[in-house]
Scaffold this active site. Sequence first.
Site, PDB file in Angstrom:
ATOM      1  N   ARG A 161       0.867  -1.174   0.000  1.00  9.97           N
ATOM      2  CA  ARG A 161       0.000   0.000   0.000  1.00  9.97           C
ATOM      3  C   ARG A 161       0.907   1.228   0.000  1.00  9.97           C
ATOM      4  NH1 ARG A 161      -1.834  -3.556   3.988  1.00  9.97           N
ATOM      5  NH2 ARG A 161      -3.903  -4.451   3.581  1.00  9.97           N
ATOM      6  N   HIS A 254      -3.071   2.129  -5.773  1.00  6.09           N
ATOM      7  CA  HIS A 254      -3.744   0.858  -5.504  1.00  6.09           C
ATOM      8  C   HIS A 254      -3.863   0.002  -6.756  1.00  6.09           C
ATOM      9  CE1 HIS A 254      -5.145  -0.772  -1.764  1.00  6.09           C
ATOM     10  NE2 HIS A 254      -6.107  -1.413  -2.386  1.00  6.09           N
ATOM     11  N   ARG A 257      -0.879  -2.029  -6.800  1.00  4.87           N
ATOM     12  CA  ARG A 257      -1.030  -3.139  -5.843  1.00  4.87           C
ATOM     13  C   ARG A 257      -1.855  -4.263  -6.471  1.00  4.87           C
ATOM     14  NH1 ARG A 257      -0.973  -4.502  -0.325  1.00  4.87           N
ATOM     15  NH2 ARG A 257      -2.922  -5.275   0.547  1.00  4.87           N
ATOM     16  N   HIS A 280      -2.770  -9.394   3.752  1.00 10.62           N
ATOM     17  CA  HIS A 280      -4.199  -9.606   3.948  1.00 10.62           C
ATOM     18  C   HIS A 280      -4.429 -10.487   5.170  1.00 10.62           C
ATOM     19  CE1 HIS A 280      -5.209  -8.837  -0.576  1.00 10.62           C
ATOM     20  NE2 HIS A 280      -5.156  -7.728   0.128  1.00 10.62           N
TER      21      HIS A 280
END
Length: 312
Positions: A161, A254, A257, A280
């Site tokens: 991030r 993002h 990502r 995650h």
Amino acid sequence: MPHLDHRAFVNDCRDERGVGHHTLRAYAQDLRTFARFTEAHRLSDPLSKDDILAYHRHLRDALGAKPATIERRLVTLKSYFAWREDRNSALPSPFADVRISVRIPRRLPRPIDRDTLRAVLHEGEDTFAVRSKSGADDAIAASQNDVTILIIKLLIVTGLRISELTNVKVRDVSHDGSQILVNGKGNRERIVFVPNHKLQEELRHFLEARYAQSGSSAPLFLNTGGRRLRSATFRKRLRALSRRLGIEPHLTPHRFRHSAATLLIEEGIDIRMVQALLGHASLRTTEIYVRVSNHALRRALERADILDVLRN
């Protein structure tokens, strides 16, 4: 009107549960929205199930909030009232018998296609000249564009991030540029790896320059004013780069990502390894990238159309 102790709840989430800054800010915003609703409708404790259902309708119909926003605000509110009840049993949670189903359309992430990634990387070819001798005296002064391209490369290979990367300090990067210690959501630390040897060299030389300038405790990436580079500033740089290269829709951190995760799965990396790389907490969050890869596979097969090939 019920007294909503926003600050104590937010502080407790920060101190006891290690909730991240952005989530804490969202909690405070959600509770302020509910406080305005209770004031406008002159609600008082104890709140009832009907009050919560009325608030749900208010979010949906009066404010026109998106399903994801409605769900988040109700989840925040439910957590708050559970916390309040735990502190004072005389104030029961109005969510005890509430069953609200908010249907959220599952949107697939939008990774950047490979041709666009190649065009962006081509923009930064030979950004840092690798010198034969290393050390502080050889520190390379990187331009703003150099730093932007370096960050893009790191986003592509690590899936970080942007907030995680802009919070990295000089001391968080290994001396050879092969790994980075990052602080993710919920203050969970993890190590990400930089597998490309050329990128390791670029990062190592940039690291030496930053160490020579500011020492080990300084932010790795700075803005033009010499302060820590912020996520919003980097997003502006990406918009400018998108305009320069004619990229639509414009690049975002993002999307890099998303691209990192999708490319790794397409190249056969195990999904649990991708989960660990991205930080995650749940495998379900990572599984969406398998669907993206399957979507790409379907498009490729449709383009090939083997039956048409055999007929010709």
